[in-house]
Design an enzyme around this catalytic site. Structure first.
Site, PDB file in Angstrom:
ATOM      1  CB  SER A  50      19.048  59.906  54.422  1.00 18.30           C
ATOM      2  OG  SER A  50      18.983  58.700  54.809  1.00 18.30           O
ATOM      3  NE  ARG A  93      12.584  60.430  57.979  1.00 20.03           N
ATOM      4  CZ  ARG A  93      13.881  59.908  58.440  1.00 20.03           C
ATOM      5  NH1 ARG A  93      14.454  59.222  57.242  1.00 20.03           N
ATOM      6  NH2 ARG A  93      14.260  60.077  59.246  1.00 20.03           N
ATOM      7  CD  GLU A 152      28.044  48.491  69.397  1.00 24.06           C
ATOM      8  OE1 GLU A 152      28.462  49.030  70.486  1.00 24.06           O
ATOM      9  OE2 GLU A 152      26.924  48.026  69.491  1.00 24.06           O
ATOM     10  NE  ARG A 206      11.990  58.481  50.488  1.00 21.45           N
ATOM     11  CZ  ARG A 206      12.811  58.868  51.568  1.00 21.45           C
ATOM     12  NH1 ARG A 206      13.997  58.766  51.485  1.00 21.45           N
ATOM     13  NH2 ARG A 206      12.020  59.018  52.600  1.00 21.45           N
ATOM     14  N   GLY A 226      18.759  54.634  47.994  1.00 20.42           N
ATOM     15  CA  GLY A 226      18.983  53.376  48.859  1.00 20.42           C
ATOM     16  C   GLY A 226      17.786  52.539  48.662  1.00 20.42           C
ATOM     17  CG  MET A 273      25.703  53.597  55.855  1.00 19.01           C
ATOM     18  SD  MET A 273      24.803  52.218  56.759  1.00 19.01           S
ATOM     19  CE  MET A 273      25.686  50.806  56.675  1.00 19.01           C
ATOM     20  CD  GLU A 274      24.236  53.480  50.971  1.00 15.52           C
ATOM     21  OE1 GLU A 274      24.228  54.774  51.403  1.00 15.52           O
ATOM     22  OE2 GLU A 274      23.645  52.493  51.586  1.00 15.52           O
ATOM     23  NE  ARG A 281      19.019  38.385  44.567  1.00 18.39           N
ATOM     24  CZ  ARG A 281      19.669  37.578  45.446  1.00 18.39           C
ATOM     25  NH1 ARG A 281      19.583  38.037  46.773  1.00 18.39           N
ATOM     26  NH2 ARG A 281      20.034  36.648  45.330  1.00 18.39           N
ATOM     27  NE  ARG A 332      24.274  57.506  49.437  1.00 19.40           N
ATOM     28  CZ  ARG A 332      23.206  57.106  49.834  1.00 19.40           C
ATOM     29  NH1 ARG A 332      22.089  56.355  49.144  1.00 19.40           N
ATOM     30  NH2 ARG A 332      23.054  57.383  51.291  1.00 19.40           N
ATOM     31  CB  ILE A 333      19.022  60.929  45.318  1.00 18.14           C
ATOM     32  CG1 ILE A 333      18.602  59.877  44.391  1.00 18.14           C
ATOM     33  CG2 ILE A 333      19.505  62.014  44.300  1.00 18.14           C
ATOM     34  CD1 ILE A 333      17.118  60.290  43.580  1.00 18.14           C
ATOM     35  CB  SER A 388      17.599  61.840  57.317  1.00 21.46           C
ATOM     36  OG  SER A 388      18.766  60.740  57.726  1.00 21.46           O
ATOM     37  CG  ASP A 389      20.126  60.693  61.326  1.00 20.62           C
ATOM     38  OD1 ASP A 389      19.629  60.074  60.334  1.00 20.62           O
ATOM     39  OD2 ASP A 389      21.462  60.487  61.457  1.00 20.62           O
TER      40      ASP A 389
HETATM   41  N1  HPA Z   1      25.076  56.466  59.842  1.00 21.28           N
HETATM   42  C1  HPA Z   1      24.856  56.065  58.779  1.00 21.28           C
HETATM   43  N2  HPA Z   1      23.932  56.113  57.551  1.00 21.28           N
HETATM   44  C2  HPA Z   1      23.276  57.044  57.753  1.00 21.28           C
HETATM   45  C3  HPA Z   1      22.908  57.816  58.971  1.00 21.28           C
HETATM   46  C4  HPA Z   1      23.957  57.274  59.882  1.00 21.28           C
HETATM   47  O1  HPA Z   1      23.479  58.157  61.176  1.00 21.28           O
HETATM   48  N3  HPA Z   1      21.841  58.445  58.808  1.00 21.28           N
HETATM   49  C5  HPA Z   1      21.572  58.625  57.374  1.00 21.28           C
HETATM   50  N4  HPA Z   1      22.275  57.489  57.050  1.00 21.28           N
END
Ligand code: HPA
Length: 236
Positions: free
Chosen positions: A90, A217, A162, A24, A20, A180-181, A43, A87-88, A203-204
């Protein structure tokens, strides 16, 4: 040269890795490719082409979210002849057995919507990874001993979500992680007869709140790049 990619014809390899984050892409190209050359900076979306084990490879940022990725992937495929797109990135873990730092190979990607929803109309298309890439990536990850999960993910349109109830439904239905991709990447690859895969690092974690410390990371990201490169050029 296209609206969003300032590369010349022939500047872009048939194999494209897509993080993304454009920085990176720069880091991965400088770390893993021989003779990386900047081929796009329109851009600030950086793209580099070099070689890996003698194979030409482009590493190009996708930006965040499906509309951004869709622009780059459409142009990479239609105007520059990309054939294999990985795609690489998180993702946020959604299952208890998925841990921070684990790698996810996305077999499918659910979504509420993709940029293609408008013309699919009543069809609920199932975006799916390319099997040859998926199985080769799994073998590469296994060989490295990287904890890896293969299954469905959720491509969300929002980072600041939300709708916690939706994430709960995803978890209940076995979805491994959110990003998201990927859903749009898989949809475009299907449309144009290309191969696609998303190799993701957790990553989380949405359930535990744990997050990868920033000094970890880079190393985790490097694992992903190597898995993606090995998968792209595996003959099995
Ligand atoms: N939400 C959406 N995309 C992400 C997240 C998340 O918690 N963590 C890493 N990419």
């Amino acid at each position: 040269m296209t609206v969003h990619i300032g590369a010349k014809p022939g500047d872009i390899a048939e194999t494209v890795l897509m993080p993304g984050d454009p920085y990176r892409a720069k880091w991965a190209a400088e770390t893993f490719l021989d003779k990386p050359k900047l081929i796009n900076d329109v851009r600030g979306m950086l793209g580099f082409t070099g070689t890996w084990n003698g194979h030409p490879v482009t590493i190009h940022g996708s930006g965040m979210g499906m509309p951004s990725l869709s622009i780059y992937v459409n142009e990479l495929i239609r105007d520059f002849g990309a054939k294999t797109l990985i795609r690489i990135g998180s993702c946020g873990g959604m299952q208890d057995d998925v841990k921070v730092r684990d790698v996810i190979l996305a077999m499918t990607a659910s979504s509420i919507s993709t940029p293609s929803l408008g013309f699919f109309r009543e069809v609920n298309f199932a975006p799916t990874a390319d099997w040859s890439l998926l199985s080769a990536a799994f073998k590469a990850a296994e060989k490295r001993g990287t904890p890896t999960h293969v299954g469905g993910i959720y491509s969300s349109d929002v980072f600041y979500d939300e709708r916690p109830d939706l994430n709960e439904q995803m978890t209940r239905h076995g979805v491994l992680a959110v990003e998201m991709e990927a859903a749009e990447l898989y949809t475009l690859a299907a449309r144009y007869g290309c191969r696609a895969l998303a190799v993701l690092t957790v990553s989380d974690h949405l359930r535990t709140g744990e997050a990868l410390p920033s000094d970890d990371r880079e190393r985790s990201f490097g694992d992903m790049v190597e898995i993606a490169l090995e998968a792209a050029f595996s003959n099995t």
